[in-house]
Design a protein around this motif. Structure first.
Motif, PDB file in Angstrom:
ATOM      1  N   PHE A  79       4.632   6.572   8.864  1.00  0.00           N
ATOM      2  CA  PHE A  79       5.372   6.385   8.643  1.00  0.00           C
ATOM      3  C   PHE A  79       6.128   7.072   6.582  1.00  0.00           C
ATOM      4  O   PHE A  79       6.927   7.145   6.756  1.00  0.00           O
ATOM      5  N   ARG A  80       4.774   7.180   6.201  1.00  0.00           N
ATOM      6  CA  ARG A  80       4.923   7.700   5.213  1.00  0.00           C
ATOM      7  C   ARG A  80       4.119   9.083   5.323  1.00  0.00           C
ATOM      8  O   ARG A  80       2.905   9.618   5.818  1.00  0.00           O
ATOM      9  N   PRO A  81       4.525  10.570   4.808  1.00  0.00           N
ATOM     10  CA  PRO A  81       3.747  11.490   4.157  1.00  0.00           C
ATOM     11  C   PRO A  81       2.655  10.906   3.483  1.00  0.00           C
ATOM     12  O   PRO A  81       2.469  10.230   2.849  1.00  0.00           O
ATOM     13  N   PRO A  82       1.525  11.966   4.085  1.00  0.00           N
ATOM     14  CA  PRO A  82       0.044  11.892   3.846  1.00  0.00           C
ATOM     15  C   PRO A  82      -0.283  11.199   2.349  1.00  0.00           C
ATOM     16  O   PRO A  82      -1.163  10.843   1.858  1.00  0.00           O
ATOM     17  N   ALA A  83      -0.056  12.372   2.205  1.00  0.00           N
ATOM     18  CA  ALA A  83       0.109  12.646   0.422  1.00  0.00           C
ATOM     19  C   ALA A  83       0.248  11.712  -0.203  1.00  0.00           C
ATOM     20  O   ALA A  83      -0.441  11.041  -1.721  1.00  0.00           O
ATOM     21  N   VAL A  84       1.860  10.380   0.003  1.00  0.00           N
ATOM     22  CA  VAL A  84       1.891   9.546  -0.483  1.00  0.00           C
ATOM     23  C   VAL A  84       1.572   8.838  -0.141  1.00  0.00           C
ATOM     24  O   VAL A  84       1.113   7.874  -1.286  1.00  0.00           O
ATOM     25  N   LEU A  85       0.684   8.243   0.902  1.00  0.00           N
ATOM     26  CA  LEU A  85       0.071   7.452   1.428  1.00  0.00           C
ATOM     27  C   LEU A  85      -1.094   7.221   0.624  1.00  0.00           C
ATOM     28  O   LEU A  85      -1.861   6.305   0.481  1.00  0.00           O
ATOM     29  N   ALA A  86      -2.182   8.648   0.081  1.00  0.00           N
ATOM     30  CA  ALA A  86      -3.025   8.242  -0.312  1.00  0.00           C
ATOM     31  C   ALA A  86      -2.649   8.393  -2.429  1.00  0.00           C
ATOM     32  O   ALA A  86      -3.500   7.423  -2.422  1.00  0.00           O
ATOM     33  N   LYS A  87      -1.693   8.423  -2.725  1.00  0.00           N
ATOM     34  CA  LYS A  87      -1.411   7.386  -3.328  1.00  0.00           C
ATOM     35  C   LYS A  87      -1.531   6.344  -3.420  1.00  0.00           C
ATOM     36  O   LYS A  87      -1.499   5.641  -4.795  1.00  0.00           O
ATOM     37  N   ILE A  88      -0.605   5.606  -2.338  1.00  0.00           N
ATOM     38  CA  ILE A  88      -0.109   4.104  -2.672  1.00  0.00           C
ATOM     39  C   ILE A  88      -1.928   3.536  -2.191  1.00  0.00           C
ATOM     40  O   ILE A  88      -1.615   2.269  -3.359  1.00  0.00           O
ATOM     41  N   ALA A  89      -2.539   3.998  -1.668  1.00  0.00           N
ATOM     42  CA  ALA A  89      -3.398   3.123  -0.959  1.00  0.00           C
ATOM     43  C   ALA A  89      -4.404   3.211  -2.651  1.00  0.00           C
ATOM     44  O   ALA A  89      -4.928   2.622  -2.802  1.00  0.00           O
ATOM     45  N   THR A  90      -4.127   4.332  -3.270  1.00  0.00           N
ATOM     46  CA  THR A  90      -4.971   4.628  -4.445  1.00  0.00           C
ATOM     47  C   THR A  90      -4.592   3.260  -5.508  1.00  0.00           C
ATOM     48  O   THR A  90      -6.091   2.427  -5.793  1.00  0.00           O
ATOM     49  N   THR A  91      -3.449   3.183  -5.259  1.00  0.00           N
ATOM     50  CA  THR A  91      -3.010   2.528  -6.301  1.00  0.00           C
ATOM     51  C   THR A  91      -3.647   0.842  -5.562  1.00  0.00           C
ATOM     52  O   THR A  91      -3.532   0.268  -6.854  1.00  0.00           O
TER      53      THR A  91
END
Length: 283
Positions: A79-91
């Motif tokens: 669903f999501r590019p992994p670098a974007v997902l890493a930022k979402i998860a960090t948030t």
């Protein structure tokens, strides 16, 4: 000792009901973790019914709880590019005060038509399983690097390409949030051995889950990893009408070596359902 949690799938349910269950569970010490899932269209019930996006909802529920560990069981890497997902998860880790368990998997299996349709409906490609597994391997690698590395880096993989990638802030949890991979295929289990802190499998077929766990042990041995460093997690469906059957399934799973139990609560959720879980299923 087993650690118990709940899962509330965010489909065919109102936001107010999900809030109610999570807030109640946050006040029940026997329930240690809570989970959503990651689909964009319903995979059960009315195919045109309501469903919420998992990570947005998780952040909202994280802000309204204070004790539960929480996560998405499991994020679709499709669903999501992994670098974007890493930022979402960090948030979400910051919003929750460091309570995130990061769940991820290959994504919907190709033989599930109600899950498969959500890709075309949202303009997302659906690649074959070999592609999806290789992409998950690269995703886990770059997400961990974004969480831990102190300088920008480039990554040139077959499926992920990053230039000047850098994560700031880092997650509150150090060195990073626990990484849970869900799935049962042999290819996925090799990634569990390589990357994961926890492994989750559906518990509908316990003998299969036990055999998959033994296979994971073998893959760990092949790469020199102690299999005891991977927590075994299992999802068990809850019956409000037949708690004895659910209790029996819990006992069998614990006896089989699963110490992280995710109790799937079907909607609609009865009043006081978290207390019911603690009293009827856990106690």
């Amino acid at each position: 000792m087993p650690r118990f949690g709940i899962m509330t799938v965010p489909m065919q349910a109102d936001y107010a009901d999900l809030q109610r269950v999570w807030r109640e569970a946050d006040d029940v010490p026997a329930i240690e973790h809570a989970w959503l899932f990651d689909h964009l269209m319903p995979i059960g019930g009315d195919p045109d019914g309501p469903i919420f996006e998992g990570w947005t909802l998780l952040s909202a529920l994280a802000a309204q709880t204070s004790r539960l560990r929480l996560g998405v069981m499991v994020t679709s890497n499709r669903f999501r590019p992994p670098a974007v997902l890493a930022k979402i998860a960090t948030t979400v880790d910051h919003v929750s005060g460091g309570r995130l368990d990061f769940g991820i998997g290959v994504g919907s299996r190709p033989d599930h038509p109600l899950a498969r349709r959500e890709y075309a409906a949202h303009g997302l490609p659906f690649h074959d399983s070999a592609h999806a597994v290789a992409a998950l391997d690269e995703a886990c690698t770059v997400i961990r690097r974004l969480w831990t590395e102190d300088a920008p880096f480039d990554f040139a993989g077959e499926h992920v390409s990053l230039t000047g990638a850098f994560g700031n802030p880092k997650p509150l949890q150090q060195p990073h949030p626990p990484l849970l991979i869900g799935g049962r295929s042999s290819a996925t289990l090799r990634l569990v051995a390589k990357h994961a802190d926890l492994w989750n499998i559906p518990g509908g077929d316990l003998p299969d889950a036990v055999s998959r766990s033994a296979l994971l042990d073998r893959y760990c041995a092949e790469i020199g990893r102690d299999p005891a460093t991977i927590t075994r997690s299992i999802h068990l469906a809850v019956s409000y009408d037949d708690p004895a059957t659910t209790r029996a399934a819990i006992k069998e799973a614990v006896d089989a070596g699963f110490s992280h139990l995710v109790l799937g609560l079907p909607a609609p959720y009865p009043d006081g359902v978290a207390h019911w879980v603690a009293e009827e299923l856990i106690a």
